[in-house]
Structures are given as C-alpha cells and as structure tokens.
Design a protein around this motif. Sequence first.
Motif, short mmCIF file in Angstrom:
data_model
loop_
_atom_site.label_atom_id
_atom_site.label_comp_id
_atom_site.label_asym_id
_atom_site.label_seq_id
_atom_site.Cartn_x
_atom_site.Cartn_y
_atom_site.Cartn_z
N TYR A 125 0.79 -1.23 0.00
CA TYR A 125 0.00 0.00 0.00
C TYR A 125 0.83 1.28 0.00
O TYR A 125 0.31 2.36 -0.28
CB TYR A 125 -0.98 -0.01 1.18
N ALA A 126 2.12 1.16 0.32
CA ALA A 126 2.93 2.38 0.38
C ALA A 126 4.04 2.35 -0.66
O ALA A 126 4.78 1.38 -0.77
CB ALA A 126 3.54 2.53 1.77
N ASN A 127 4.13 3.43 -1.43
CA ASN A 127 5.21 3.54 -2.40
C ASN A 127 6.13 4.65 -1.91
O ASN A 127 5.72 5.79 -1.77
CB ASN A 127 4.61 3.87 -3.77
N LEU A 128 7.35 4.25 -1.64
CA LEU A 128 8.30 5.16 -1.00
C LEU A 128 9.37 5.56 -2.02
O LEU A 128 10.04 4.69 -2.58
CB LEU A 128 8.94 4.38 0.15
N ARG A 129 9.49 6.86 -2.26
CA ARG A 129 10.48 7.31 -3.25
C ARG A 129 11.31 8.46 -2.71
O ARG A 129 10.92 9.63 -2.81
CB ARG A 129 9.76 7.72 -4.54
N PRO A 130 12.45 8.15 -2.14
CA PRO A 130 13.31 9.22 -1.62
C PRO A 130 14.02 9.94 -2.77
O PRO A 130 14.46 9.31 -3.72
CB PRO A 130 14.34 8.45 -0.77
N CYS A 131 14.10 11.26 -2.70
CA CYS A 131 14.79 12.06 -3.72
C CYS A 131 15.83 12.93 -3.03
O CYS A 131 15.48 13.93 -2.39
CB CYS A 131 13.82 12.99 -4.45
#
Length: 331
Positions: A91-97
């Motif tokens: 359920y969680a899409n994690l995208r660090p930038c």
Amino acid sequence: MQTVTLIPGDGIGPEITEAVVSILKEAGAEIEWDIQTAGADVAEKEGTPLPDRVIDSIKRNKVALKAPVTTPIGKGFRSVNVQLRKSLDLYANLRPCKNIEGIKTRFDNVDLVVVRENTEDLYAGIERQIDENSAESIKIITRKASLRISEFAFDYAVKNNRKTVTAVTKANICKLTDGLFLNCAREIADKYPEIEYKEILVDNLCMQLVQNPEKFDVLVLPNLYGDIVSDLGAGLIGGLGIAQGANIGLETAVFEPVHGSAPDIKGQNKANPTALLLSAIEMLKYINQKNIAEKIEKVLYKVIKEGKVLTCDLKGNASTSEFTKEIIRNL
Ligand code: ATP
C-alpha cells in the motif's frame, strides 16, 4: 542466507539486473535469488505478463527486487505493476529524492521523500466508455487506505528523523475524495505532535518544487499525484537513472527503480543501473544486511563523485558494463 525474489523484467531490465546482481555478489550479500520472469515475453508464452508463480514467489519470500516490467499494450492486460501492488497489498510507495554529490542539477540541497498511496485513486481502473465521444474513470478514495498511508508517512518521519509531513491534494476541487484523504491525514497528524504537519495543493506544490525544493521534507499523496510528483522529484536530483523506489506492505516489500523499461535504449549496454542498485541497497537494509548495503553505497557515491566513469544519462560515456566494472573494482 536470505531468499529474495528477483524479477529481471524486460526492456533494459535484464541488463541492469545483471549489473546489480554481480555488484551484490562481489560485495558479499548473502542472498539466494529466486528468479521469476514477467512481462511482455512471458505474456507470449504463458498468456499473462504476470503469472501466479511470480506472486506466489514474493508471498513465500516476503521480499523482491524488481526491474521494470512492460505491460503489453492493447491486449487487454492490466498493468503488471498495478496488479502486483494490489495483489500483495503493497500500500505504500516510497520514493526518496536526495541529491547525489557529483551529479550536477539546478539544486544541490534536495532531500525529500515521496510517500505515495499505492492501491486506489484512478488506478482502481474503473473506466467506462459512455459513448463514442466520451468516457469516464472513477476515482476511489477510502478512509482505510488514506489512514494507513498517512500513518506510514508519519511513522517513516519519526523513524528517519524527519521534521515535517505535508499532505498533498486537490481538495479544493475534489472535495469529497481528496477532502476525505485530507481529513484522514489530519487525524493521524494529531497522533504525532513531534512532527510538523502541513498541507498544500498539488499544483502549488509543483510550482514550489521547481523553485524551492529544499523547503520540502516528507510528502504524502494519493496515488496519481504521487506518481507525477515522484517523477518530478527524480528530475530534481538528476533523472530517472538514479531514482530508487520501494513498494511496502504489512508483510511484503518489493524494491524497484522509478523508471520504466526504457525500450528506446534496450539492448544497447547504455542504461544506468544506479536506480536499481539504490533500490537493492535499500532492500539489503530491509533484510538486515546493513553493512553490505553501506559498503556498496559508499563505493557507488565515490564512483559518481569522481565522475570519470558515468553512463550517458549522467553526461558520461561509459557503458552499463564499464560502470558496473568500475564499482566492482572499487569494492
Ligand atoms: P513507463 O511508462 O513504464 O514509466 P516510460 O517510457 O514513460 O515508461 P521510462 O521507460 O522510464 O519511461 O523512460 C523515460 C526516459 O528515460 C527514456 O528516454 C529512457 O531512455 C530514460 N531512462 C529511463 N531509465 C533509464 C536508465 N536506467 N538509464 C538511462 N536512461 C533511462
């Protein structure tokens, strides 16, 4: 030894997978790969781009590393990525930038994290042709999904020493759907007084991100805005070749780059494996092989900072295999 599902995908997938697997092996990662093919070629042979064996393997192993997979267009298949996320309830899409030293961009102080809801919104895929000249798509937002993604964002903020969580919506227009998302975010914010809570409209966010990206910390968004803003975030730090991601559920996690299968550069030994490598580094941390993860991370950042061996997307002229060899040499 940990068994991890490996999906080499298609397009540039197999090339960058080979690069990453060889780097992890050289670094001493204790992983046994359970290789599961998926995508366009598989659809030809098995009648579906995402056979049950792939889902079963991830359910069994609880962790997967996934290269981009193409969904054949116009053959009635649902998106492989959407199907995978839904069937495993990731359920969680994690995208660090975060800026990487050595990669020149317009800004040098970007450090934000996009937390994207992964299971509903317009991705529910409920579309209907009304007549020849009109069609409709239904946007689903539920209390359950909005609460748990907000909880995930705040929990991530606490565990990673972040200061602010900003909820991003278009609640002035989508009053019921985005309004519900916002109310849920507020409800969870009340439980985390140590984290500052802010709200912003998605159009305003986009403008501010390209002017003052350093102002933002953790962003929590419904699915569609999250998809768009995470590509914007990738652009801020130097492009899709270095943008990592993870899809996380209660029991399972699938680590994958933000980019797609890049058919335009397929088979040319040109693709940058960094996004998949950074995803693999996060996976190593997740499976408690932190030392190996940090060893690879250090070398990767050193090679990029030196700037002598870089792929074309980073204005270098090295091939995928030359870049990979340079990392292995430094390991
Ligand atoms: P999708 O819809 O699956 O996201 P897309 O075609 O919209 O796919 P990508 O496949 O991510 O997007 O490619 C967008 C552009 O970025 C292409 O020109 C591609 O060559 C480039 N690109 C993507 N990934 C990489 C990479 N790892 N290394 C170098 N260039 C890349």
